[in-house]
Structures are given as structure tokens and as C-alpha cells.
Write an enzyme that holds these catalytic residues in place. Structure first.
Site, mmCIF file in Angstrom:
data_model
loop_
_atom_site.group_PDB
_atom_site.id
_atom_site.type_symbol
_atom_site.label_atom_id
_atom_site.label_comp_id
_atom_site.label_asym_id
_atom_site.label_seq_id
_atom_site.Cartn_x
_atom_site.Cartn_y
_atom_site.Cartn_z
ATOM 1 N N ARG A 82 2.665 19.810 -15.436
ATOM 2 C CA ARG A 82 3.007 20.165 -14.082
ATOM 3 C C ARG A 82 2.324 19.086 -13.075
ATOM 4 N NH1 ARG A 82 -0.115 25.679 -12.809
ATOM 5 N NH2 ARG A 82 -2.114 24.502 -12.910
ATOM 6 N N LYS A 185 1.702 21.525 -7.208
ATOM 7 C CA LYS A 185 0.437 21.680 -6.811
ATOM 8 C C LYS A 185 -0.037 20.617 -5.562
ATOM 9 C CE LYS A 185 -3.624 23.420 -9.070
ATOM 10 N NZ LYS A 185 -3.989 24.585 -8.424
ATOM 11 N N GLU A 221 2.776 35.284 -4.354
ATOM 12 C CA GLU A 221 1.492 35.275 -5.042
ATOM 13 C C GLU A 221 0.458 35.380 -4.122
ATOM 14 O OE1 GLU A 221 0.550 31.181 -6.430
ATOM 15 O OE2 GLU A 221 2.344 30.287 -5.523
HETATM 16 N N1 PLP Z 1 -1.063 29.824 -7.749
HETATM 17 C C1 PLP Z 1 -1.712 28.990 -7.002
HETATM 18 C C2 PLP Z 1 -1.337 28.812 -5.789
HETATM 19 C C3 PLP Z 1 -2.827 28.257 -7.788
HETATM 20 O O1 PLP Z 1 -3.755 27.455 -6.892
HETATM 21 C C4 PLP Z 1 -3.184 28.430 -8.989
HETATM 22 C C5 PLP Z 1 -4.213 27.904 -9.533
HETATM 23 O O2 PLP Z 1 -4.124 26.917 -9.984
HETATM 24 C C6 PLP Z 1 -2.449 29.422 -9.710
HETATM 25 C C7 PLP Z 1 -1.502 30.081 -9.077
HETATM 26 C C8 PLP Z 1 -2.572 29.812 -11.239
HETATM 27 O O3 PLP Z 1 -2.169 28.467 -11.940
HETATM 28 P P1 PLP Z 1 -2.910 28.263 -13.325
HETATM 29 O O4 PLP Z 1 -2.928 29.669 -14.046
HETATM 30 O O5 PLP Z 1 -2.149 27.108 -13.774
HETATM 31 O O6 PLP Z 1 -4.437 27.919 -13.104
HETATM 32 C C1 COI Z 2 -7.355 26.883 -10.309
HETATM 33 O O1 COI Z 2 -7.201 27.958 -10.582
HETATM 34 O O2 COI Z 2 -7.652 25.860 -10.996
HETATM 35 C C2 COI Z 2 -6.926 26.478 -8.821
HETATM 36 O O3 COI Z 2 -6.411 25.347 -8.728
HETATM 37 C C3 COI Z 2 -7.444 27.247 -7.777
HETATM 38 C C4 COI Z 2 -7.913 26.765 -6.908
HETATM 39 C C5 COI Z 2 -7.469 25.985 -5.633
HETATM 40 C C6 COI Z 2 -9.584 26.905 -6.843
#
Ligand code: PLP
Ligand code: COI
Length: 341
Positions: A82, A185, A221
Site C-alpha cells: 500500500r 494514504k 468511511e
Molecule cells: N481508513 C483511513 C482513512 C485510515 O486512516 C485507516 C488507517 O490506516 C484505515 C481506513 C484502516 O486501514 P488499516 O486497516 O490498513 O489500518
Molecule cells: C492507522 O490506523 O494506522 C491510522 O493510520 C489511523 C491514524 C491516522 C491514526
């Protein structure tokens, strides 16, 4: 902060410095070998692309301690992939997947004393950032970059822990639009969410649920996590269509629900209106920081939906136990998701 001075049993999600970080520099078209250095500030040109035009992306992962004292990572390869997808969206160089995982392991080892004990429920949060450091005036990608990986001991992201949170659907703000950077991200995606988050917190909500910018109808989301709901007995989550971050926890939860719980799962457009009907019986959000956080109430203007008396629902609980069980190796990992440090 010295590891000995930390109370690992009362950690929140505040910034705490640890000892070491990983740094690698990209110059003249290639990354150097990278090195572990003491955590601390570094010099950057005021003309750096990241400072002027926001050319920066990041990742979020956790190192956890198991019952047996081992330190483990959850699907680090997915974060590496990612990171590169996000980098590609901002015309930044990619970083070798294996090199990334090795670097993460090195940083975690160098900060081993900061990994919270198993019974504290905390984790060592790992934050890789990839930034355009080269100076640039016209809006164009930098020629020099830095990859930095640092760590922070954390407790739960939502102070409520595994307790239901209250969320507000926003009809005022959006997070991402079609054709934009919502599925990457990028640092900038988050800058714009601070004001909406502050406003909703002032009203007593933990976070905002964002709707799709094109129609202001379908759930995108939560500000920092993906959204799930149980609707007509099926586990539903918004489909990935470029405006939603493809969460690694989201992907794992879909797999656990269909394979371990034999549930029907669906990735589709979910109208916010569905959440206010009786067919919607549970809701939760997922993320590295959020893990699985149950949603107690959802509010939109004068409409309020309360789930299960604000207690975590059965499916939410089952998925939480499965996910966290695998993550800490209390349950055997049938998916090969866990990687030892
Ligand atoms: N959506 C957003 C905007 C986020 O910042 C995060 C965190 O990383 C997620 C979703 C969830 O992603 P993950 O499960 O890979 O941490
Ligand atoms: C995460 O869940 O790792 C995120 O990046 C969320 C966050 C911006 C604190």
C-alpha cells in the site's frame, strides 16, 4: 522518554518518543542502504516538496507482544504494497517490499523495550513515512526523498477501548472525491479532516462518518477507519471505488467473517438511510489503530440510531475476538498473516 518511565497500562494514543528510527535517502534515482539512527529531528530544505505541496505518504502498523513474549507484526507485506501504491499516486519512488519489512523489523528490535507487555493490551505503533525532501518551486515531484520509520508505544486509539463509540454522519464535509487521492494514504488526506473532527468532538462524537462526495448518500468511511454494518444478517462494507482507503484490517475482517463465521459478506454502496432502518443491527469500524471498534450510535442531524443499547453486538464481538486472537497468536493463524520480528 525512557522505556522504564512509561506506564504501559495506561497508554492512549499520544506521541511518546522512542530510541531509534530507520532512515533511508533517495538520491540520483536510487535508495541508499538505510540505517538505524537515534530518534530525533533532521534537516530539511524549506523548499522541500512535502512542505510546500504535500508530497508525502505514510503507513500505520503495529508490533504486538504475544503471550509467549514474542514480538509479531500483522501482514507487513500489505503495508509495503500500500505504501508503494500511495507513493505511485504522488509520483514518488517505490521502496522494495522485502527491504521495507526488514527495516520495520530492525526498528522494532531497536525499540524492543518499548513494546507494551502482552497483558497491557497496548502495541508498538509503527509509522513509516515517505516524503519528498528535494526543493522544488513549480508543482512537480521532488528528485530527493526520505523514508523514515519510527515507533510509538500506544494503547487504544479511541479512549473508550472496546466500548461503543458515538459517530456523526457529516453532510457538511467530505474526505475524498472521485479521481482524488482518497484511496492512497497521503498526508494531505488527513489535514482536511482535522477541522471536521474538532467540530464533531465538540458535539460529543468520537469521529465523523464521511459520505461519498459525488452523491452525499453512500457511506465512504470513518475519518481514520473503515466502516462495516450488519444489514439483513449480511456483513456489509462500502466497496472500494477510489475514495476509500483499502484497509488491511477491512480486508482481514471480510475474510474472517466469510471463512470463520460463514457469513455472507458484501462490498457495495451503502446508503446512510439503510443505517436508520431496523434491518441494520450492528455497526463497527476497523483499522490498525481502531482495531475493531463497535459503534453505539450514529447521528445525522435530528436522526439518531442506537445499536444494541450501546453494547458491542454479537458479530462485532466474535470478529474482535478472532482478529485480536490471531494478531496475538492466542488463536492459530491459518492465513499466514503473522510475521515474527
Ligand atoms: N481508513 C483511513 C482513512 C485510515 O486512516 C485507516 C488507517 O490506516 C484505515 C481506513 C484502516 O486501514 P488499516 O486497516 O490498513 O489500518
Ligand atoms: C492507522 O490506523 O494506522 C491510522 O493510520 C489511523 C491514524 C491516522 C491514526
Amino acid at each position: 522518554m525512557k522505556a522504564e518511565e512509561i506506564d504501559f497500562y495506561s497508554l492512549g494514543f499520544e506521541f511518546i518518543e522512542t530510541e531509534a528510527m530507520f532512515v533511508s535517502d533517495y538520491k540520483e534515482g536510487k535508495w541508499d542502504e538505510g540505517r538505524i539512527v537515534p530518534f530525533g529531528p533532521f534537516e530539511i530544505s524549506p523548499g522541500a516538496c512535502v512542505l510546500n505541496y504535500g508530497q508525502g505518504v505514510f503507513e500505520g502498523m503495529k508490533a504486538l507482544k504475544t503471550k509467549f513474549g514474542e514480538i509479531v507484526l500483522f501482514r507487513p507485506e500489505e503495508n509495503a504494497k500500500r505504501l508503494n501504491e500511495s507513493a505511485s499516486r504522488l509520483l514518488m519512488p517505490s521502496f522494495d517490499t522485502e527491504g521495507f519489512i526488514n527495516a520495520v523489523k530492525k526498528v522494532v528490535k531497536a525499540n524492543e523495550n518499548y513494546v507494551p507487555p502482552y497483558d497491557s493490551g497496548g502495541a508498538l505503533y509503527i509509522r513509516p513515512i515517505l516524503i519528498g525532501t528535494g526543493p522544488i518551486l513549480g508543482v512537480a515531484p521532488a528528485t530527493e526523498y526520505k523514508m523514515i520509520i519510527f515507533t510509538i508505544p500506544v494503547g487504544p486509539y479511541f479512549p473508550e477501548g472496546f466500548k461503543a463509540i458515538d459517530l456523526e454522519i457529516s453532510k457538511k464535509y467530505t474526505r475524498a472525491a472521485p479521481g482524488g487521492t482518497g484511496s492512497s494514504k497521503t498526508c494531505c488526506n488527513y489535514a482536511g479532516t482535522m477541522k471536521p473532527a474538532k467540530e464533531t468532538k465538540a458535539k460529543g462524537f468520537a469521529q465523523i462518518i464521511y459520505l461519498d462526495a459525488a452523491n452525499m448518500e453512500y457511506i465512504d468511511e470513518v475519518g481514520t477507519a473503515n466502516f462495516f454494518a450488519v444489514i439483513n444478517g449480511k456483513l456489509s462494507t462500502p466497496m472500494l471505488k477510489g475514495t476509500i482507503l483499502p484497509g488491511i484490517t477491512r480486508n482481514s475482517v471480510l475474510e474472517l467473517a466469510s471463512k470463520n463465521l460463514n457469513m455472507e459478506v458484501e462490498e457495495r454502496d451503502i446508503s446512510y438511510k439503510e443505517l436508520f432502518t431496523e434491518s441494520c443491527t450492528e455497526a463497527f469500524c476497523t483499522g490498525t489503530a481502531a482495531v475493531i471498534t463497535p459503534i453505539g450510535t450514529i447521528t445525522l442531524e435530528n436522526n439518531k440510531k442506537t445499536f444494541n443499547n450501546c453494547e458491542p453486538g454479537d458479530i462485532t464481538k466474535k470478529l474482535y475476538d478472532l482478529l485480536t486472537g490471531i494478531q496475538r497468536l492466542e488463536i492459530e493463524d491459518p492465513y499466514g498473516w503473522i510475521e515474527k520480528v
